[in-house]
Design a protein around this motif. Sequence first.
Motif, PDB file in Angstrom:
ATOM      1  N   MET A   1       0.846  -1.189   0.000  1.00  0.00           N
ATOM      2  CA  MET A   1       0.000   0.000   0.000  1.00  0.00           C
ATOM      3  C   MET A   1       0.882   1.241   0.000  1.00  0.00           C
ATOM      4  O   MET A   1       1.979   1.244   0.547  1.00  0.00           O
ATOM      5  CB  MET A   1      -0.919   0.019   1.242  1.00  0.00           C
ATOM      6  N   GLY A   2       0.391   2.257  -0.638  1.00  0.00           N
ATOM      7  CA  GLY A   2       1.141   3.501  -0.671  1.00  0.00           C
ATOM      8  C   GLY A   2       0.194   4.693  -0.726  1.00  0.00           C
ATOM      9  O   GLY A   2      -0.969   4.564  -1.098  1.00  0.00           O
ATOM     10  N   GLU A   3       0.697   5.833  -0.357  1.00  0.00           N
ATOM     11  CA  GLU A   3      -0.125   7.038  -0.355  1.00  0.00           C
ATOM     12  C   GLU A   3       0.697   8.180  -0.944  1.00  0.00           C
ATOM     13  O   GLU A   3       1.856   8.383  -0.565  1.00  0.00           O
ATOM     14  CB  GLU A   3      -0.555   7.383   1.073  1.00  0.00           C
ATOM     15  N   LEU A   4       0.124   8.875  -1.895  1.00  0.00           N
ATOM     16  CA  LEU A   4       0.780  10.005  -2.529  1.00  0.00           C
ATOM     17  C   LEU A   4       0.055  11.276  -2.083  1.00  0.00           C
ATOM     18  O   LEU A   4      -1.137  11.445  -2.312  1.00  0.00           O
ATOM     19  CB  LEU A   4       0.709   9.871  -4.058  1.00  0.00           C
ATOM     20  N   VAL A   5       0.767  12.166  -1.419  1.00  0.00           N
ATOM     21  CA  VAL A   5       0.169  13.381  -0.857  1.00  0.00           C
ATOM     22  C   VAL A   5       0.721  14.592  -1.593  1.00  0.00           C
ATOM     23  O   VAL A   5       1.947  14.736  -1.740  1.00  0.00           O
ATOM     24  CB  VAL A   5       0.465  13.495   0.660  1.00  0.00           C
ATOM     25  N   LEU A   6      -0.173  15.427  -2.072  1.00  0.00           N
ATOM     26  CA  LEU A   6       0.224  16.661  -2.748  1.00  0.00           C
ATOM     27  C   LEU A   6       0.063  17.831  -1.778  1.00  0.00           C
ATOM     28  O   LEU A   6      -0.971  17.984  -1.123  1.00  0.00           O
ATOM     29  CB  LEU A   6      -0.646  16.890  -3.985  1.00  0.00           C
ATOM     30  N   SER A   7       1.117  18.654  -1.714  1.00  0.00           N
ATOM     31  CA  SER A   7       1.033  19.809  -0.813  1.00  0.00           C
ATOM     32  C   SER A   7       0.076  20.865  -1.353  1.00  0.00           C
ATOM     33  O   SER A   7      -0.529  21.633  -0.599  1.00  0.00           O
ATOM     34  CB  SER A   7       2.425  20.419  -0.624  1.00  0.00           C
ATOM     35  N   VAL A  20       2.933   9.072 -11.843  1.00  0.00           N
ATOM     36  CA  VAL A  20       3.671   8.330 -10.809  1.00  0.00           C
ATOM     37  C   VAL A  20       2.874   7.103 -10.366  1.00  0.00           C
ATOM     38  O   VAL A  20       3.417   6.004 -10.200  1.00  0.00           O
ATOM     39  CB  VAL A  20       3.970   9.242  -9.610  1.00  0.00           C
ATOM     40  N   ALA A  21       1.555   7.299 -10.180  1.00  0.00           N
ATOM     41  CA  ALA A  21       0.720   6.184  -9.746  1.00  0.00           C
ATOM     42  C   ALA A  21       0.710   5.066 -10.787  1.00  0.00           C
ATOM     43  O   ALA A  21       0.791   3.879 -10.454  1.00  0.00           O
ATOM     44  CB  ALA A  21      -0.689   6.673  -9.457  1.00  0.00           C
ATOM     45  N   LEU A  22       0.602   5.443 -12.056  1.00  0.00           N
ATOM     46  CA  LEU A  22       0.602   4.439 -13.122  1.00  0.00           C
ATOM     47  C   LEU A  22       1.944   3.703 -13.186  1.00  0.00           C
ATOM     48  O   LEU A  22       2.002   2.491 -13.376  1.00  0.00           O
ATOM     49  CB  LEU A  22       0.288   5.104 -14.462  1.00  0.00           C
ATOM     50  N   ALA A  23       3.036   4.488 -13.034  1.00  0.00           N
ATOM     51  CA  ALA A  23       4.363   3.877 -13.089  1.00  0.00           C
ATOM     52  C   ALA A  23       4.595   2.937 -11.905  1.00  0.00           C
ATOM     53  O   ALA A  23       5.299   1.928 -12.021  1.00  0.00           O
ATOM     54  CB  ALA A  23       5.433   4.953 -13.124  1.00  0.00           C
ATOM     55  N   ALA A  24       3.985   3.286 -10.763  1.00  0.00           N
ATOM     56  CA  ALA A  24       4.203   2.480  -9.558  1.00  0.00           C
ATOM     57  C   ALA A  24       3.302   1.251  -9.506  1.00  0.00           C
ATOM     58  O   ALA A  24       3.558   0.331  -8.724  1.00  0.00           O
ATOM     59  CB  ALA A  24       3.967   3.335  -8.318  1.00  0.00           C
ATOM     60  N   ARG A  25       2.256   1.229 -10.335  1.00  0.00           N
ATOM     61  CA  ARG A  25       1.304   0.139 -10.247  1.00  0.00           C
ATOM     62  C   ARG A  25       1.950  -1.228 -10.477  1.00  0.00           C
ATOM     63  O   ARG A  25       1.719  -2.173  -9.710  1.00  0.00           O
ATOM     64  CB  ARG A  25       0.175   0.351 -11.259  1.00  0.00           C
ATOM     65  N   LEU A  26       2.777  -1.350 -11.494  1.00  0.00           N
ATOM     66  CA  LEU A  26       3.375  -2.649 -11.824  1.00  0.00           C
ATOM     67  C   LEU A  26       4.308  -3.157 -10.722  1.00  0.00           C
ATOM     68  O   LEU A  26       4.140  -4.302 -10.265  1.00  0.00           O
ATOM     69  CB  LEU A  26       4.101  -2.564 -13.160  1.00  0.00           C
ATOM     70  N   PRO A  27       5.298  -2.354 -10.270  1.00  0.00           N
ATOM     71  CA  PRO A  27       6.158  -2.889  -9.198  1.00  0.00           C
ATOM     72  C   PRO A  27       5.396  -3.180  -7.907  1.00  0.00           C
ATOM     73  O   PRO A  27       5.727  -4.122  -7.184  1.00  0.00           O
ATOM     74  CB  PRO A  27       7.203  -1.790  -8.987  1.00  0.00           C
TER      75      PRO A  27
END
Length: 241
Positions: A1-7, A20-27
């Motif tokens: 699980m991961g969380e991406l937070v935008l300031s 970034v989310a799409l790139a991280a989906r596979l790994p």
Amino acid sequence: MGELVLSSTSARRLRRAREVALAARLPIEVSRLRLELRAALRDVRDSRSRLVETATAERRRLERDLHDGAQQQIVSVGMRLRSTQRGLAPDSPAHRDLDLAVEALEATIAELRRLAHGLRPSRLDDGLPAAVHALVADAPLPVRVSVADVRTTESVATTVYFAIAEAWTNALKHADATSAEITVAATDDGALLVSVADDGIGGAGDLTAVRDRAASLGGSVSVESPHGGGTRVQVHIPGSP
């Protein structure tokens, strides 16, 4: 699980976040599958260990039943026949018939003992080191034995003993060796490393029976046997997970 937070949010930041989310989906998905596979393999290993332990306990029960049940009953019948035979004339047909009957019973007892020995060697009652030393006690060639006195489960001790016995028998039959060495040592991670080596003619084939026994406990076997260079059979039995 991961969380991406935008300031802060903007069209550009949101676009980059999606990238970034799409790139991280596979790994991330690969990592998840690896964790699931690791858990599944652990479950399989635990299940296999339970099955081996259950089979070993059943073999011990059968061995005990053969010894305490059928064998004792046959011995009792044989003793009664001998008692009856003593009241007959030595040259009578009935006396000879009882002789044949008792001989048949003795052959049956010998067969039951052979079967019981194949289920689990009684030598293991005194521990693995004593069992291996007894195995090679009448060896026709010098053999060095070094067996660590380690605590193992019944199934591991039985598997190791039979693996050594089969590799040792193969060496005696085919190696034309002048000396041999058998070692059992514990590794730092709790595994057992078994080695049966000789200085014979080499050229040994794949020891399928040894490999199957090791595989039943998740172990592995390697055979080094160059022509003219002797043979070394190594068995690795992993420790408890």
